[in-house]
Design a protein around this motif. Structure first.
Motif, mmCIF file in Angstrom:
data_model
loop_
_atom_site.group_PDB
_atom_site.id
_atom_site.type_symbol
_atom_site.label_atom_id
_atom_site.label_comp_id
_atom_site.label_asym_id
_atom_site.label_seq_id
_atom_site.Cartn_x
_atom_site.Cartn_y
_atom_site.Cartn_z
ATOM 1 N N LYS A 115 -19.672 -3.945 -7.787
ATOM 2 C CA LYS A 115 -19.372 -4.882 -6.691
ATOM 3 C C LYS A 115 -19.644 -6.337 -7.060
ATOM 4 O O LYS A 115 -18.871 -7.228 -6.731
ATOM 5 N N ASP A 173 1.351 -1.920 -6.929
ATOM 6 C CA ASP A 173 1.100 -1.160 -5.690
ATOM 7 C C ASP A 173 -0.077 -0.207 -5.862
ATOM 8 O O ASP A 173 -0.862 -0.002 -4.935
ATOM 9 N N TYR A 185 -7.719 -0.329 -4.666
ATOM 10 C CA TYR A 185 -8.770 -1.230 -4.166
ATOM 11 C C TYR A 185 -8.983 -1.035 -2.668
ATOM 12 O O TYR A 185 -10.091 -1.132 -2.170
ATOM 13 N N ASP A 186 -7.901 -0.749 -1.940
ATOM 14 C CA ASP A 186 -7.974 -0.581 -0.488
ATOM 15 C C ASP A 186 -8.717 0.714 -0.111
ATOM 16 O O ASP A 186 -9.388 0.763 0.918
ATOM 17 N N ALA A 187 -8.600 1.750 -0.962
ATOM 18 C CA ALA A 187 -9.083 3.104 -0.585
ATOM 19 C C ALA A 187 -10.550 3.172 -0.140
ATOM 20 O O ALA A 187 -10.808 3.740 0.936
ATOM 21 N N PRO A 188 -11.561 2.683 -0.880
ATOM 22 C CA PRO A 188 -11.522 2.154 -2.226
ATOM 23 C C PRO A 188 -11.806 3.276 -3.235
ATOM 24 O O PRO A 188 -12.491 4.228 -2.965
ATOM 25 N N GLU A 211 -3.270 -2.188 -5.514
ATOM 26 C CA GLU A 211 -3.532 -2.519 -4.107
ATOM 27 C C GLU A 211 -4.050 -1.272 -3.362
ATOM 28 O O GLU A 211 -5.029 -1.340 -2.608
ATOM 29 N N THR A 212 -3.424 -0.141 -3.613
ATOM 30 C CA THR A 212 -3.797 1.117 -2.951
ATOM 31 C C THR A 212 -5.191 1.563 -3.382
ATOM 32 O O THR A 212 -6.011 1.977 -2.564
ATOM 33 N N LEU A 232 0.865 -1.185 0.000
ATOM 34 C CA LEU A 232 0.000 0.000 0.000
ATOM 35 C C LEU A 232 0.897 1.228 0.000
ATOM 36 O O LEU A 232 1.887 1.258 0.743
ATOM 37 N N ARG A 233 0.571 2.211 -0.820
ATOM 38 C CA ARG A 233 1.337 3.467 -0.787
ATOM 39 C C ARG A 233 0.407 4.572 -0.278
ATOM 40 O O ARG A 233 -0.785 4.595 -0.631
ATOM 41 N N LYS A 275 -13.608 -8.525 -11.091
ATOM 42 C CA LYS A 275 -12.693 -7.382 -11.210
ATOM 43 C C LYS A 275 -12.315 -7.140 -12.672
ATOM 44 O O LYS A 275 -12.214 -8.098 -13.458
#
Ligand code: K1U
Ligand code: ZN
Length: 170
Positions: free
Chosen positions: A66, A34, A40-43, A37-38, A3-4, A70
């Motif tokens: 949703k 990265d 999708y995590d935020a999202p 990943e960042t 994650l950045r 993907k």
């Protein structure tokens, strides 16, 4: 993958004009991993490399709903080569301006030339959310934020709110 941290308004690095990618090497592939990943995590549904502090012309995107599988998409050196005269208005958000949404009017359709992750030249014609998101991300690569498309009054209010928050956070 890692994650950045995402840069937040009024970070001046968000105003940098990103450099074209000369060679798609291991460093760019790691950056893209990265960024996904960042994002999708935020999202979020899109991310420009400059939002994680890397001023290179790289964009990730996934507009799948949703319930859908993907659909990761990568755009290296994207260039808007044609825009329609017809416009469309979408409510936009930005991972660098959290919890702030506003209607933005942009060309309804665009043609975008870019490289895929293998360096192959591609061109797509986009409408709807894909068109809006591509224009939002290409703006990021040019140091432009969606608030720059709002009235000065609205933009100043948003910048003031985030400047105060940044000062409070030290
Ligand atoms: O570039 C960015 O800051 C990402 C931004 C992209 C974007 C959203 C809306 C219109 C234009 C461009 C976002 O992803 S904001 C978050 C968002 O829209 C969202 C998050 C989760 C689910 C669905 C949407
Ligand atoms: Zn944004």
């Amino acid at each position: 993958m890692a994650l950045r941290p995402i840069l937040i308004l009024p970070d001046k690095r968000l105003r940098k004009v990103s450099e074209p990618v000369k060679k798609i090497d291991a460093g760019i592939r790691k950056l893209v991993e990265d960024m996904f990943e960042t994002m999708y995590d935020a999202p979020g549904i899109g991310l420009a490399a400059v939002q994680v502090g890397v001023a290179k012309r790289v964009v990730t995107m996934d507009l799948a709903k949703k319930e859908e599988p993907k659909n990761p998409q990568v755009f290296v050196n994207p260039e808007i080569v044609w825009s329609s005269d017809e416009t469309a208005t979408y409510e936009e958000g930005c991972l660098s301006i959290p919890e702030t949404y506003s209607d933005v009017e942009r060309p309804a359709r665009v043609k975008v030339r870019y490289l895929d992750l293998e360096g192959g030249p591609r061109e797509i014609e986009a409408n709807g959310l894909l068109s809006t998101c591509l224009q939002h991300e290409v703006d990021h690569l040019n140091g432009i934020l969606f608030i720059d498309h709002l009235s000065k009054l609205k933009r100043d209010m948003i910048v003031k709110r985030f400047t105060k928050a940044a000062k409070r956070a030290g």
